[in-house]
Motif scaffolding. Structure first.
Motif, short mmCIF file in Angstrom:
data_model
loop_
_atom_site.label_atom_id
_atom_site.label_comp_id
_atom_site.label_asym_id
_atom_site.label_seq_id
_atom_site.Cartn_x
_atom_site.Cartn_y
_atom_site.Cartn_z
N ALA A 1 2.99 17.26 8.86
CA ALA A 1 1.53 17.01 8.52
C ALA A 1 1.18 16.25 9.99
O ALA A 1 1.68 15.55 10.63
N THR A 2 -0.12 16.65 10.58
CA THR A 2 -0.75 16.44 11.74
C THR A 2 -1.87 15.36 11.42
O THR A 2 -2.49 14.76 12.65
N ILE A 3 -2.39 15.19 10.46
CA ILE A 3 -3.14 14.26 10.22
C ILE A 3 -3.25 13.84 8.77
O ILE A 3 -2.92 14.37 7.88
N ILE A 4 -3.43 12.52 8.45
CA ILE A 4 -3.19 12.04 7.11
C ILE A 4 -5.02 11.47 6.81
O ILE A 4 -5.44 10.70 7.55
N GLN A 5 -5.19 11.72 5.44
CA GLN A 5 -6.11 10.67 4.97
C GLN A 5 -5.80 10.23 3.85
O GLN A 5 -5.03 10.66 2.67
N GLU A 6 -5.93 8.86 3.70
CA GLU A 6 -5.59 7.92 2.39
C GLU A 6 -6.78 7.85 1.66
O GLU A 6 -8.16 7.69 2.02
N LYS A 7 -6.51 8.10 0.29
CA LYS A 7 -7.51 8.03 -0.62
C LYS A 7 -7.22 7.31 -1.92
O LYS A 7 -6.40 7.04 -2.31
N ASP A 8 -8.37 6.94 -2.40
CA ASP A 8 -8.56 6.08 -3.80
C ASP A 8 -7.46 5.12 -4.04
O ASP A 8 -6.60 5.45 -4.73
N ALA A 9 -7.48 3.93 -3.74
CA ALA A 9 -6.70 2.67 -4.27
C ALA A 9 -7.73 1.57 -4.33
O ALA A 9 -8.97 1.64 -3.92
N GLU A 10 -7.22 0.68 -5.16
CA GLU A 10 -8.06 -0.52 -4.99
C GLU A 10 -8.20 -1.18 -3.70
O GLU A 10 -7.08 -1.06 -2.89
N THR A 11 -9.25 -1.97 -3.42
CA THR A 11 -9.52 -2.51 -2.18
C THR A 11 -8.26 -3.20 -1.55
O THR A 11 -7.72 -3.30 -0.29
N LYS A 12 -7.64 -4.20 -2.45
CA LYS A 12 -6.80 -5.08 -1.89
C LYS A 12 -5.27 -4.29 -1.41
O LYS A 12 -4.87 -4.40 -0.47
N ASP A 13 -5.16 -3.34 -2.46
CA ASP A 13 -3.93 -2.60 -2.12
C ASP A 13 -4.08 -1.89 -0.87
O ASP A 13 -3.39 -1.28 -0.17
N PHE A 14 -5.33 -1.14 -1.15
CA PHE A 14 -5.65 -0.19 0.02
C PHE A 14 -5.57 -0.62 1.51
O PHE A 14 -4.98 -0.06 2.38
N MET A 15 -6.02 -1.96 1.58
CA MET A 15 -6.01 -2.58 3.09
C MET A 15 -4.53 -2.73 3.44
O MET A 15 -4.16 -1.99 4.46
N GLU A 16 -3.75 -3.28 2.37
CA GLU A 16 -2.24 -3.34 2.82
C GLU A 16 -1.78 -2.14 2.95
O GLU A 16 -1.10 -1.89 4.11
N SER A 17 -1.74 -1.07 2.23
CA SER A 17 -1.20 0.38 2.39
C SER A 17 -1.80 0.84 3.55
O SER A 17 -0.79 1.42 4.44
N ALA A 18 -3.09 0.84 3.80
CA ALA A 18 -3.69 1.52 5.01
C ALA A 18 -3.07 0.90 6.39
O ALA A 18 -2.68 1.61 7.19
N LYS A 19 -2.86 -0.51 6.49
CA LYS A 19 -2.14 -0.70 7.61
C LYS A 19 -0.84 -0.48 7.83
O LYS A 19 -0.44 -0.02 8.90
N ALA A 20 -0.15 -0.46 6.90
CA ALA A 20 1.30 0.04 6.86
C ALA A 20 1.38 1.55 7.28
O ALA A 20 2.13 2.01 8.00
N CYS A 21 0.40 2.33 6.43
CA CYS A 21 0.44 3.83 6.97
C CYS A 21 0.00 4.07 8.45
O CYS A 21 0.67 4.82 9.10
N LEU A 22 -0.79 2.98 8.81
CA LEU A 22 -1.41 3.21 10.20
C LEU A 22 -0.30 3.11 11.22
O LEU A 22 0.06 3.77 12.09
N ARG A 23 0.74 2.11 11.07
CA ARG A 23 1.66 1.94 11.99
C ARG A 23 2.52 3.01 11.99
O ARG A 23 3.17 3.47 13.05
N ILE A 24 2.89 3.78 10.78
CA ILE A 24 3.52 4.99 10.82
C ILE A 24 3.19 5.98 11.35
O ILE A 24 3.70 6.59 12.26
N CYS A 25 1.62 6.34 11.15
CA CYS A 25 0.92 7.44 11.68
C CYS A 25 1.02 7.30 13.10
O CYS A 25 1.44 8.16 14.10
N HIS A 26 0.76 6.13 13.53
CA HIS A 26 0.59 5.87 15.25
C HIS A 26 1.99 6.06 15.95
O HIS A 26 2.33 6.54 17.08
#
Ligand SMILES: Nc1ncnc2c1ncn2[C@@H]1O[C@H](COP(=O)(O)OP(=O)(O)OP(=O)(O)O)[C@@H](O)[C@H]1O
Ligand SMILES: Cc1ncc(CO)c(N)n1
Ligand SMILES: [Mg+2]
Length: 566
Positions: free
Chosen positions: A386-411
């Motif tokens: 995959a060459t780009i990821i879009q993160e979709k639909d989660a509750e805000t609290k989980d979303f923040m946590e998972s977005a940060k973790a995903c960002l680390r992997i993506c970068h």
């Protein structure tokens, strides 16, 4: 770090990269495209585009991790311009604009002006040989990426500059052909015109005349409409610069600030709402320095101009209340209110339309169904290509946590992460951007909140929506549903014809979405629109047992097609 003569093919996720050391980059002749003299290494993508290795932490063939963060090269602009004692334009504007854009700026001063908000009261040129001495001091020692020129008040100074640039070539030359200040005072007389035309313009990667300057360079041609600006851009391009940006800040009766960019192939009409303010002194210098700054970071020219224009517009908007001086034109604020935007000096990942190639959109319900975490899903998709990821639909609290973790992997893998709909989440976790739908926050508002460099994608089904996305400052369009899909209820299917219509109507890169998978991805690509850069998928990757295998299969299909290669 690999040895100095090391050249190898690296495999990162499913992409192949060439790792070139400076020695090899020189040997291979890449120095025309990218100045690499003190870069530890550069990455050359398989498709041939060259990127600076900003955030690198990559797996070498032998297995060790290369982490070059500490040796990252500072992007560097040298401005060759006049001093403005009022500090709204000239050298002072260039320093502030580069600081705001987080790029180092060195300065060669060509003239001193006694200037304020009323006008220019005096000019004293710096002797030619002292300009030469300053140029040599900087260029012989510091690794300059881009030279930006402003006020060049004499033929001798223009000639000295051209000669020195031939001796010390740089990655790019941005020429703001300053001649007359907005107050009407002459900063460089007509005697320099022929040297400009014969020597400096042909060396330029971009020139940025305002209406008066474009007219002066074209023998007094009348410029009153956007069509006139297009004609001027074409004629100026014939004189040798690679790109021409005719600025329409002074276009009479225009409710928008319209600039025309011409690269010899395409015209781009760049519009932004005209900000009603007295504080616009120095917009031209700041725009040119910001373009230089973005080019120094490694942006291609169109992106650099778009980001620079958005920056000037935002700075003008934030400067409306400044009250400095008694004259008709006040300076604007490059830094003070802009500090809230991202402080990063390097974008983690400059947007490259080819990133849309295999666009994976996560889905929490599917992940739940298959008993995997979003982090595992993202890892598997990246491993599959995959060459780009879009993160979709989660509750805000989980979303923040998972977005940060995903960002680390993506970068870690050089893959951008976008957030669906939620501009607030994108800001909070410093994601690479957002994707908004037609019923979400308008792209223009998202742009104001996110700042000029983040990636914004907009879902569009029609040419009208595509046009609005361009006007609003979007970076790409998501077009669909191409085929019926269960992922999105009540979604109108546009079909291949609808997709083609949107592609044809827009200059923005497009990613196709909706019911696409291994079986039909090829048919999508075969519509053969040059701006169709890839496919976005949800179920075909995530509603399956093995995300990595499915992603890899789709990657193969896409590689076998001619997507984005036309
Ligand atoms: N009032 C405004 N609102 C929004 N954008 C503007 C406004 N005025 C100018 N711009 C933009 O600012 C940039 C600089 O253009 P402009 O035509 O003002 O250059 P210039 O005349 O060389 O500037 P200077 O005042 O420094 O001489 C362009 O991108 C232009 O569209
Ligand atoms: C020194 C200087 N350079 C450029 C301009 C154009 O805005 C100006 N007014 N003063
Ligand atoms: Mg102006």
């Amino acid at each position: 770090m690999a040895s100095a003569t090391f050249l190898s093919t690296l495999s990162l996720a499913n992409k192949n990269y060439l790792l070139l050391t400076p020695t090899h980059a020189y040997a291979k002749g890449y120095t025309n495209n990218f100045r690499v003299s003190n870069l530890p290494s550069i990455v050359v993508r398989k498709e041939g585009s060259v990127r600076s290795q900003g955030f690198v932490a990559m797996q070498e063939k032998g297995g060790s991790t290369l982490s070059d963060d500490s040796r990252r090269k500072t992007p560097h602009v040298l401005t060759v311009a006049g001093s403005d004692s009022g500090a709204g334009a000239g050298i002072q504007a260039d320093l502030k604009a580069c600081a705001a854009r987080r790029v180092y700026c060195s300065t060669v001063i060509t003239a001193l002006t006694a200037q304020n908000t009323v006008g220019v009261q005096g000019v004293s040129n710096v002797p030619e040989d002292f300009v030469a001495q300053q140029l040599k001091s900087v260029l012989s020692d510091m690794q300059v990426d881009v030279v930006k020129t402003g006020m060049l008040p004499s033929v001798g100074i223009v000639k000295t500059l051209c000669k020195t640039l031939r001796e010390f070539p740089v990655h790019a030359l941005v020429v703001d052909p300053v001649m007359v200040s907005t107050s009407g005072d002459v900063l460089a007389g007509p005697s320099i015109l022929s040297t400009f035309l014969e020597e400096l313009l042909p060396m330029a990667d971009i020139i940025t005349p305002n209406l008066k300057e474009a007219s002066a360079l074209l023998n007094g041609m009348q410029l009153e409409t956007v069509d006139d600006m297009r004609s001027a851009a074409r004629l100026l391009h014939n004189m040798g610069p690679k790109n021409v940006l005719v600025k329409g800040g002074d276009l009479p009766d225009s409710s928008d600030a319209v600039d025309i960019l011409y690269n010899g192939h395409n015209f781009y009409e760049l519009r932004s709402p005209r900000i009603r303010t007295r504080n616009s002194h120095g917009t031209g210098c700041s725009l040119a320095s910001s373009i230089a700054a973005e080019v120094a970071k490694g942006y291609p020219m169109l992106s650099a101009v778009k980001v620079a224009k958005r920056f000037v517009e935002t700075a003008l908007d934030y400067s409306k209340e400044i009250d400095i001086g008694n004259g008709p034109q006040g300076p604007f604020d490059h830094l003070l209110r802009l500090k809230s935007h991202s402080q990063a000096s390097h974008r983690q990942q400059p947007f490259d339309p080819s990133d849309l190639f295999l666009y994976a959109v996560t889905d929490s319900r599917m992940n739940k169904r298959w008993g995997r975490s979003i982090i595992d899903a993202v890892k598997a998709a990246i491993d599959g290509g995959a060459t780009i990821i879009q993160e979709k639909d989660a509750e805000t609290k989980d979303f923040m946590e998972s977005a940060k973790a995903c960002l680390r992997i993506c970068h870690l893998h050089g893959v951008p992460l976008l957030i669906n709909d939620r501009v607030d989440v994108a800001i909070a976790c410093d994601a690479d951007g957002v994707h908004v739908g037609q019923s979400d926050m308008p792209a223009r508002v998202a742009r104001t909140l996110l700042g000029p460099e983040k990636i914004i994608g907009v879902s569009c089904k029609t040419p009208e929506q595509a046009e609005q996305a361009w006007v609003d400052g979007a970076d790409y369009i998501g077009c669909g549903g191409v085929y019926p899909t269960n992922t999105k209820e009540n979604n109108i299917t546009v079909g291949l014809n609808g997709l083609k219509t949107v592609c044809m109507a827009s200059k923005l890169p497009v990613v196709a979405i909706g019911g696409i998978g291994v079986s039909n991805a090829r048919a999508v690509m075969e519509i053969c629109a040059s701006n169709l850069k890839g496919v976005a998928v949800v179920s075909a990757l995530f509603d399956r047992e093995c995300v990595q295998t499915e992603t890899r299969k789709l990657h193969e299909v896409l590689l076998g097609s001619n997507i984005g290669s036309t």
